[in-house]
Design an enzyme around this catalytic site. Structure first.
Site, PDB file in Angstrom:
ATOM      1  N   THR A 270      15.611 -11.652 -23.285  1.00 42.48           N
ATOM      2  CA  THR A 270      15.495 -11.944 -24.716  1.00 42.48           C
ATOM      3  C   THR A 270      14.462 -13.050 -24.941  1.00 42.48           C
ATOM      4  OG1 THR A 270      17.456 -13.290 -24.330  1.00 42.48           O
ATOM      5  CG2 THR A 270      17.777 -11.240 -25.529  1.00 42.48           C
ATOM      6  N   PHE A 400      20.089 -13.804 -33.777  1.00 43.69           N
ATOM      7  CA  PHE A 400      21.021 -14.351 -32.786  1.00 43.69           C
ATOM      8  C   PHE A 400      22.457 -13.906 -33.015  1.00 43.69           C
ATOM      9  CE2 PHE A 400      17.452 -17.417 -32.550  1.00 43.69           C
ATOM     10  CZ  PHE A 400      17.205 -17.356 -31.177  1.00 43.69           C
ATOM     11  N   CYS A 407      24.818 -16.071 -30.640  1.00 46.82           N
ATOM     12  CA  CYS A 407      24.267 -16.495 -29.367  1.00 46.82           C
ATOM     13  C   CYS A 407      24.571 -17.965 -29.091  1.00 46.82           C
ATOM     14  CB  CYS A 407      22.759 -16.282 -29.395  1.00 46.82           C
ATOM     15  SG  CYS A 407      21.971 -16.787 -27.870  1.00 46.82           S
TER      16      CYS A 407
HETATM   17  C1  HEM Z   1      24.913 -13.633 -27.498  1.00 44.46           C
HETATM   18  C2  HEM Z   1      20.318 -13.020 -28.919  1.00 44.46           C
HETATM   19  C3  HEM Z   1      18.884 -16.290 -25.590  1.00 44.46           C
HETATM   20  C4  HEM Z   1      23.395 -16.492 -23.857  1.00 44.46           C
HETATM   21  C5  HEM Z   1      23.795 -13.211 -28.185  1.00 44.46           C
HETATM   22  C6  HEM Z   1      23.801 -12.303 -29.308  1.00 44.46           C
HETATM   23  C7  HEM Z   1      22.514 -12.123 -29.695  1.00 44.46           C
HETATM   24  C8  HEM Z   1      21.690 -12.930 -28.830  1.00 44.46           C
HETATM   25  C9  HEM Z   1      22.011 -11.222 -30.821  1.00 44.46           C
HETATM   26  C10 HEM Z   1      25.037 -11.618 -29.896  1.00 44.46           C
HETATM   27  C11 HEM Z   1      25.353 -10.389 -29.086  1.00 44.46           C
HETATM   28  C12 HEM Z   1      26.431  -9.501 -29.659  1.00 44.46           C
HETATM   29  O1  HEM Z   1      26.901  -9.726 -30.774  1.00 44.46           O
HETATM   30  O2  HEM Z   1      26.804  -8.545 -28.963  1.00 44.46           O
HETATM   31  C13 HEM Z   1      19.540 -13.855 -28.127  1.00 44.46           C
HETATM   32  C14 HEM Z   1      18.105 -14.010 -28.273  1.00 44.46           C
HETATM   33  C15 HEM Z   1      17.704 -14.943 -27.353  1.00 44.46           C
HETATM   34  C16 HEM Z   1      18.881 -15.355 -26.612  1.00 44.46           C
HETATM   35  C17 HEM Z   1      17.247 -13.242 -29.287  1.00 44.46           C
HETATM   36  C18 HEM Z   1      16.340 -15.484 -27.069  1.00 44.46           C
HETATM   37  C19 HEM Z   1      15.329 -15.450 -27.890  1.00 44.46           C
HETATM   38  C20 HEM Z   1      19.987 -16.659 -24.851  1.00 44.46           C
HETATM   39  C21 HEM Z   1      19.986 -17.628 -23.762  1.00 44.46           C
HETATM   40  C22 HEM Z   1      21.262 -17.661 -23.265  1.00 44.46           C
HETATM   41  C23 HEM Z   1      22.060 -16.728 -24.052  1.00 44.46           C
HETATM   42  C24 HEM Z   1      18.769 -18.406 -23.294  1.00 44.46           C
HETATM   43  C25 HEM Z   1      21.850 -18.487 -22.144  1.00 44.46           C
HETATM   44  C26 HEM Z   1      21.321 -19.510 -21.601  1.00 44.46           C
HETATM   45  C27 HEM Z   1      24.183 -15.729 -24.694  1.00 44.46           C
HETATM   46  C28 HEM Z   1      25.621 -15.556 -24.512  1.00 44.46           C
HETATM   47  C29 HEM Z   1      26.060 -14.744 -25.571  1.00 44.46           C
HETATM   48  C30 HEM Z   1      24.887 -14.422 -26.372  1.00 44.46           C
HETATM   49  C31 HEM Z   1      26.464 -16.156 -23.393  1.00 44.46           C
HETATM   50  C32 HEM Z   1      27.498 -14.326 -25.868  1.00 44.46           C
HETATM   51  C33 HEM Z   1      28.093 -15.372 -26.794  1.00 44.46           C
HETATM   52  C34 HEM Z   1      29.499 -15.070 -27.282  1.00 44.46           C
HETATM   53  O3  HEM Z   1      29.831 -13.916 -27.506  1.00 44.46           O
HETATM   54  O4  HEM Z   1      30.250 -16.033 -27.472  1.00 44.46           O
HETATM   55  N1  HEM Z   1      22.489 -13.583 -27.923  1.00 44.46           N
HETATM   56  N2  HEM Z   1      19.962 -14.664 -27.107  1.00 44.46           N
HETATM   57  N3  HEM Z   1      21.255 -16.149 -24.998  1.00 44.46           N
HETATM   58  N4  HEM Z   1      23.777 -15.033 -25.815  1.00 44.46           N
HETATM   59 FE1  HEM Z   1      21.881 -14.958 -26.524  1.00 44.46          FE
END
Ligand code: HEM
Length: 462
Positions: A270, A400, A407
């Site tokens: 991502t 996000f 996220c």
């Molecule tokens: C969840 C986007 C970077 C860790 C999510 C979700 C999105 C997202 C849309 C929700 C997913 C869902 O509803 O199924 C992004 C984008 C990123 C990014 C666009 C970068 C531009 C990161 C980074 C990390 C990360 C750098 C970790 C270091 C997570 C985790 C979740 C998550 C652990 C699950 C959170 C939860 O459900 O409590 N992300 N993400 N993400 N992301 Fe990111």
């Protein structure tokens, strides 16, 4: 039309709409259908109808956490074989609430300061590599940005150096992870699939065993070393020390292992996709690049031996706008799954049943002309000027995800992306020698495919 009055495209006998959606371009195909049928439609997919929602008004309803929650049906459920943590869990599972409660503070804006030296370490590896290229060498932007984001999470996450800038390919862990993600995307819940994919699934089991062992070794080594947060201020130390205030419990080693794997799965492609799209848009919009660089020069200066500080990175407002605008046009997690907590009606007329799978399509949402104006499909960071951002309707920009399931790594990703882009602009002229034409590659996330440029160290003599 059993979901009347929700529109739907024509379907074929037996396979329904399966062929309307290509397995290598599902998100772009769904966007195309949204342009024809509008902000809500449904598809007849194997096993269940899928409702695709992208109008701002309806997405705003989906973001009401009293009525809708994240759904893990499909790809996320299948990913649990590799890791069952924050990202792949349902909201009522302890595998979501415990790590969420423990980790939230470690991903806050304030916590970012601790990761800055490690992010800088890796960003310097990227620019050092680029500085040493010959004038006729090509840079594979997406490849190098992936090297950067992987190495950054490896180091900030659990003190491990994947050393992607010192290898021809990637670390074997990464190959195992990428194969696992591809297999998860290839599966479509069809009959006889397990039989037809026998070889791929056996490889997947091997890959998962390999990833598990490697991360388990890293955790064991950390415990044996006795290093605490002060000695190693990374996410692994926080997870080993942290206590969930609600349950009074700590994370066990399996949970810690699965979180480490999920940071990589959720965070590396991502963020590298974001940096690649942002570079693409800058190279194609020289006036934006000039403005971004002017900001970098005024905040960081042109003395390349002075390392950017955490405070400076936070002052780069226009670079932030550039990154947000890239995430608007190509949100790199372009579509997420939702479910209704009870049968309900949205838009005053569309019945959504508890059992329905809903896709919230951020890419299509982000192109609505009523919200973004006539230039909705064009790259223009003024869409995120302070005033423009304040005037946005609620939930119009969702790269996000939403609410408590949004996220956890968003500040982390933005911090890393601002730092990297600023260091690149400070040091290099970007040359579009092959006149690259954007081709989007999908693999749960999206990124530019085959995006090659040349970089020339900038002449900063004054
Ligand atoms: C969840 C986007 C970077 C860790 C999510 C979700 C999105 C997202 C849309 C929700 C997913 C869902 O509803 O199924 C992004 C984008 C990123 C990014 C666009 C970068 C531009 C990161 C980074 C990390 C990360 C750098 C970790 C270091 C997570 C985790 C979740 C998550 C652990 C699950 C959170 C939860 O459900 O409590 N992300 N993400 N993400 N992301 Fe990111």
């Amino acid at each position: 039309n059993p979901l009347h009055p929700i529109p739907h495209p024509p379907k074929k006998p037996f396979v329904g709409n399966l062929l309307s959606i290509g397995s290598d371009s599902p998100v772009l195909d769904m966007w195309k259908i949204a342009q024809e049928l509008g902000g809500i439609y449904w598809l007849d997919m194997p096993g269940m109808p899928v409702i695709v929602v992208s109008s701002p008004e309806l997405v705003d309803e989906l973001c009401d956490e009293k009525r809708f929650d994240k759904s893990t049906r499909g790809a996320l459920r299948r990913l649990r074989a590799a890791s069952h943590g924050l990202f792949t869990s349902d909201t009522d599972e302890p595998t979501w609430s415990k790590p969420h409660n423990i980790l939230l503070a470690n991903f806050s804006q304030r916590a970012m300061q601790a990761y800055h030296p490690m992010m800088l370490d890796i960003a310097e590896q990227l620019v050092t590599k680029w500085e040493r290229l010959n004038f006729d060498d090509e840079v594979d932007v997406t490849r190098d940005m992936t090297a950067l984001t992987l190495d950054t999470i490896g180091l900030c996450g659990f003190g491990y150096r994947f050393n992607s800038f010192y290898r021809e390919g990637f670390h074997p862990f990464v190959d195992a992870m990428v194969r696992t993600l591809e297999t998860v995307q290839d599966r479509r819940g069809l009959p006889l699939e397990e039989l037809m994919m026998k070889k791929q699934l056996s490889q997947q089991r091997k890959d998962i065993r390999f990833m598990h062992r490697m991360v388990e070794d890293i955790i064991r080594e950390r415990r044996e070393s006795g290093a605490d947060i002060a000695a190693k201020p990374d996410l692994l130390s926080y997870m080993i020390a942290g206590v969930d205030k609600k349950s009074g419990e700590k994370l066990d080693d399996k949970m810690i292992r699965d979180e480490c794997i999920e940071f990589l799965i959720a965070g590396h492609e991502t963020t590298s996709g974001l940096l690649s799209f942002a570079t693409y848009f800058l190279i194609k919009n020289p006036h934006v690049l000039a403005e971004a660089r002017a900001e970098v020069d005024s905040v960081l200066g042109t003395d390349l031996s002075a390392r950017p500080t955490y405070a400076q990175v936070n002052r780069l407002q226009y670079i932030q706008q550039v990154l947000k605008e890239a995430l608007r046009l190509y949100p790199t997690a372009p579509a997420i799954a939702k479910r209704a907590l009870e049968d309900t009606v949205i838009g005053g007329q569309y019945t959504i049943k508890k059992k329905n799978m809903i896709i919230m399509h951020a890419l299509a949402l982000h192109r609505d002309k009523r919200v973004w104006g006539e230039d909705a499909n064009e790259f223009n960071p003024e869409h995120f000027s302070r005033e423009a951002e304040r005037a946005l309707p609620p939930n119009a920009f969702k790269p996000f995800g939403n609410g408590q399931r949004a996220c956890i790594g968003r500040q982390f990703a933005m911090q890393e992306a601002v730092l990297t882009l600023a260091m690149v602009l400070q040091r290099f002229d970007l040359v579009d020698h092959a006149n690259y034409q954007l081709k989007v590659k999908e693999a749960l996330t999206i990124k530019p495919e085959g995006f090659k440029i040349r970089v020339k160290p900038r002449d900063v003599r004054h």
